[in-house]
Design a protein around this motif. Structure first.
Motif, PDB file in Angstrom:
ATOM      1  N   PHE A   1       0.775  -1.187  -0.154  1.00  0.00           N
ATOM      2  CA  PHE A   1      -0.088  -0.014  -0.154  1.00  0.00           C
ATOM      3  C   PHE A   1       0.793   1.339   0.180  1.00  0.00           C
ATOM      4  N   ILE A   2       2.214   1.187   0.877  1.00  0.00           N
ATOM      5  CA  ILE A   2       3.017   2.410   0.791  1.00  0.00           C
ATOM      6  C   ILE A   2       3.385   2.571  -0.474  1.00  0.00           C
ATOM      7  N   ILE A   3       4.099   1.618  -0.972  1.00  0.00           N
ATOM      8  CA  ILE A   3       5.099   1.604  -2.345  1.00  0.00           C
ATOM      9  C   ILE A   3       4.024   2.098  -3.255  1.00  0.00           C
ATOM     10  N   ILE A   4       2.903   1.560  -3.591  1.00  0.00           N
ATOM     11  CA  ILE A   4       1.967   1.950  -4.390  1.00  0.00           C
ATOM     12  C   ILE A   4       1.579   3.390  -4.230  1.00  0.00           C
ATOM     13  N   LEU A   5       1.273   3.766  -3.226  1.00  0.00           N
ATOM     14  CA  LEU A   5       0.771   5.128  -3.031  1.00  0.00           C
ATOM     15  C   LEU A   5       1.884   6.423  -3.293  1.00  0.00           C
ATOM     16  N   VAL A   6       3.195   6.020  -2.940  1.00  0.00           N
ATOM     17  CA  VAL A   6       4.372   6.780  -3.017  1.00  0.00           C
ATOM     18  C   VAL A   6       4.517   6.828  -4.773  1.00  0.00           C
ATOM     19  N   ILE A   7       4.509   5.462  -5.400  1.00  0.00           N
ATOM     20  CA  ILE A   7       4.947   5.436  -6.927  1.00  0.00           C
ATOM     21  C   ILE A   7       3.786   6.348  -7.604  1.00  0.00           C
ATOM     22  N   SER A   8       2.458   6.199  -7.032  1.00  0.00           N
ATOM     23  CA  SER A   8       1.181   6.987  -7.960  1.00  0.00           C
ATOM     24  C   SER A   8       1.327   8.504  -7.992  1.00  0.00           C
ATOM     25  N   PHE A   9       2.143   9.192  -7.097  1.00  0.00           N
ATOM     26  CA  PHE A   9       2.344  10.657  -7.277  1.00  0.00           C
ATOM     27  C   PHE A   9       3.483  10.855  -8.563  1.00  0.00           C
ATOM     28  N   PHE A  10       4.203  10.142  -8.876  1.00  0.00           N
ATOM     29  CA  PHE A  10       5.194  10.243  -9.974  1.00  0.00           C
ATOM     30  C   PHE A  10       5.292   9.107 -10.875  1.00  0.00           C
ATOM     31  N   TYR A  11       4.056   8.532 -11.262  1.00  0.00           N
ATOM     32  CA  TYR A  11       4.276   7.170 -11.842  1.00  0.00           C
ATOM     33  C   TYR A  11       5.011   7.375 -13.368  1.00  0.00           C
ATOM     34  N   GLU A  12       4.540   8.398 -13.929  1.00  0.00           N
ATOM     35  CA  GLU A  12       4.998   8.490 -15.423  1.00  0.00           C
ATOM     36  C   GLU A  12       6.520   8.887 -15.268  1.00  0.00           C
ATOM     37  N   ALA A  13       6.865   9.740 -14.609  1.00  0.00           N
ATOM     38  CA  ALA A  13       8.585   9.803 -14.596  1.00  0.00           C
ATOM     39  C   ALA A  13       8.909   8.576 -14.124  1.00  0.00           C
ATOM     40  N   PHE A  14       8.691   7.960 -13.286  1.00  0.00           N
ATOM     41  CA  PHE A  14       9.147   6.866 -12.509  1.00  0.00           C
ATOM     42  C   PHE A  14       9.222   5.732 -13.659  1.00  0.00           C
ATOM     43  N   MET A  15       8.291   5.541 -14.347  1.00  0.00           N
ATOM     44  CA  MET A  15       8.499   4.468 -15.685  1.00  0.00           C
ATOM     45  C   MET A  15       9.215   4.682 -16.812  1.00  0.00           C
ATOM     46  N   GLN A  16       9.642   6.125 -16.900  1.00  0.00           N
ATOM     47  CA  GLN A  16      10.574   6.525 -17.935  1.00  0.00           C
ATOM     48  C   GLN A  16      11.967   6.580 -17.537  1.00  0.00           C
ATOM     49  N   PHE A  17      12.313   6.354 -16.319  1.00  0.00           N
ATOM     50  CA  PHE A  17      13.545   6.163 -15.941  1.00  0.00           C
ATOM     51  C   PHE A  17      14.236   4.845 -16.102  1.00  0.00           C
ATOM     52  N   THR A  18      15.344   4.925 -16.987  1.00  0.00           N
ATOM     53  CA  THR A  18      16.034   3.632 -17.371  1.00  0.00           C
ATOM     54  C   THR A  18      16.206   2.533 -16.353  1.00  0.00           C
ATOM     55  N   PRO A  19      16.956   3.061 -15.448  1.00  0.00           N
ATOM     56  CA  PRO A  19      17.398   2.144 -14.236  1.00  0.00           C
ATOM     57  C   PRO A  19      16.188   1.530 -13.538  1.00  0.00           C
ATOM     58  N   VAL A  20      15.229   2.063 -13.495  1.00  0.00           N
ATOM     59  CA  VAL A  20      14.008   1.558 -13.282  1.00  0.00           C
ATOM     60  C   VAL A  20      13.427   0.497 -14.050  1.00  0.00           C
ATOM     61  N   ILE A  21      13.343   0.664 -15.241  1.00  0.00           N
ATOM     62  CA  ILE A  21      13.063  -0.427 -16.063  1.00  0.00           C
ATOM     63  C   ILE A  21      13.548  -1.602 -16.330  1.00  0.00           C
ATOM     64  N   ASN A  22      14.979  -1.216 -16.228  1.00  0.00           N
ATOM     65  CA  ASN A  22      15.957  -2.498 -16.150  1.00  0.00           C
ATOM     66  C   ASN A  22      15.875  -3.156 -14.917  1.00  0.00           C
ATOM     67  N   ALA A  23      15.593  -2.338 -13.713  1.00  0.00           N
ATOM     68  CA  ALA A  23      15.640  -3.331 -12.387  1.00  0.00           C
ATOM     69  C   ALA A  23      14.179  -3.929 -12.525  1.00  0.00           C
ATOM     70  N   PHE A  24      13.176  -3.531 -13.091  1.00  0.00           N
ATOM     71  CA  PHE A  24      11.971  -4.565 -13.186  1.00  0.00           C
ATOM     72  C   PHE A  24      12.104  -5.692 -14.214  1.00  0.00           C
ATOM     73  N   LYS A  25      12.949  -5.576 -15.092  1.00  0.00           N
ATOM     74  CA  LYS A  25      13.307  -6.794 -16.170  1.00  0.00           C
ATOM     75  C   LYS A  25      14.206  -7.616 -15.266  1.00  0.00           C
ATOM     76  N   GLY A  26      15.002  -7.098 -14.449  1.00  0.00           N
ATOM     77  CA  GLY A  26      15.718  -8.289 -13.561  1.00  0.00           C
ATOM     78  C   GLY A  26      14.801  -8.833 -12.639  1.00  0.00           C
ATOM     79  N   LEU A  27      13.868  -8.186 -11.903  1.00  0.00           N
ATOM     80  CA  LEU A  27      12.877  -8.624 -11.049  1.00  0.00           C
ATOM     81  C   LEU A  27      12.011  -9.844 -11.661  1.00  0.00           C
ATOM     82  N   ASN A  28      11.522  -9.706 -13.044  1.00  0.00           N
ATOM     83  CA  ASN A  28      10.969 -10.856 -13.618  1.00  0.00           C
ATOM     84  C   ASN A  28      11.587 -12.027 -13.559  1.00  0.00           C
TER      85      ASN A  28
END
Length: 199
Positions: free
Chosen positions: A98-125
């Protein structure tokens, strides 16, 4: 003595909350990926329950409505410390997401365009696949290996194939296997009665 008992129960409930909070905070990939961590904490480290208890709890959690991780934490909490333990474990499991989703929701667009974050999610898969594999292997090792569990495995695999590869709805698959279960139940009961009569 009563006061000490209440303090002990409260301490146990806080420990349940903190244990499931850490599990919820550190696990990615959904509820099934949490099962190895729940097993490690509840069975191996805390010694609250046995592996057979976890198997039964996971089976019930999967069968009841709601996310498997939340259901599992609720049942574990109840087994360990009653209704209050159930509430604490459930809150601990759900709060990090709940806390993580709430925080991410405030800057979701910028967050998902950040290359290290995209790469991190690929690694998490990849990590999630490994966690799910560990959960399956661990639960399979603890299950009784007989014809009944083999039938359940085959039924589950067939359901997965039908849902994934063919244009069939979950409602249709459920209806087919419910009817199949009724038929198998009637036949097995008839064989049982016949065997008892012969004895």
């Amino acid at each position: 003595m009563g006061r000490e008992k209440k303090k002990g129960k409260l301490r146990l409930c806080l420990e349940l909350f903190w244990t499931f909070f850490k599990i919820g905070l550190m696990t990615f990939g959904g509820g099934a990926a949490m099962i190895p961590m729940i097993e490690n904490q509840v069975v191996n480290k805390k010694k609250w329950l046995g592996m057979s208890d976890i198997l039964n709890i996971v089976a019930v959690a999967e069968s009841t409505p709601g996310p498997i991780a939340i259901n599992t934490s609720t049942y574990v909490g109840y087994r360990v410390s009653g209704a209050l333990g159930s509430a604490c474990a459930t809150l601990g499991c759900a709060l990090p997401s709940f806390i993580i989703i709430l925080v991410i929701s405030f800057f979701y667009e910028a967050f998902m365009q950040f290359t290290p974050v995209i790469n991190a999610f690929k690694g998490l898969n990849v990590a999630v696949i490994l966690l799910l594999a560990i959960a399956v292997i661990s639960l399979w090792q603890q299950m009784p290996h007989n014809s009944f569990t083999l039938v359940l495995f085959i039924v589950g695999f067939i359901s997965y194939v039908l849902l994934s590869w063919f244009d069939l709805t979950f409602r249709f698959i459920s209806l087919v296997f419910i009817l199949a279960g009724l038929v198998i139940g009637v036949i097995s009961e008839a064989f049982k009665v016949r065997k008892e009569k012969r004895a």
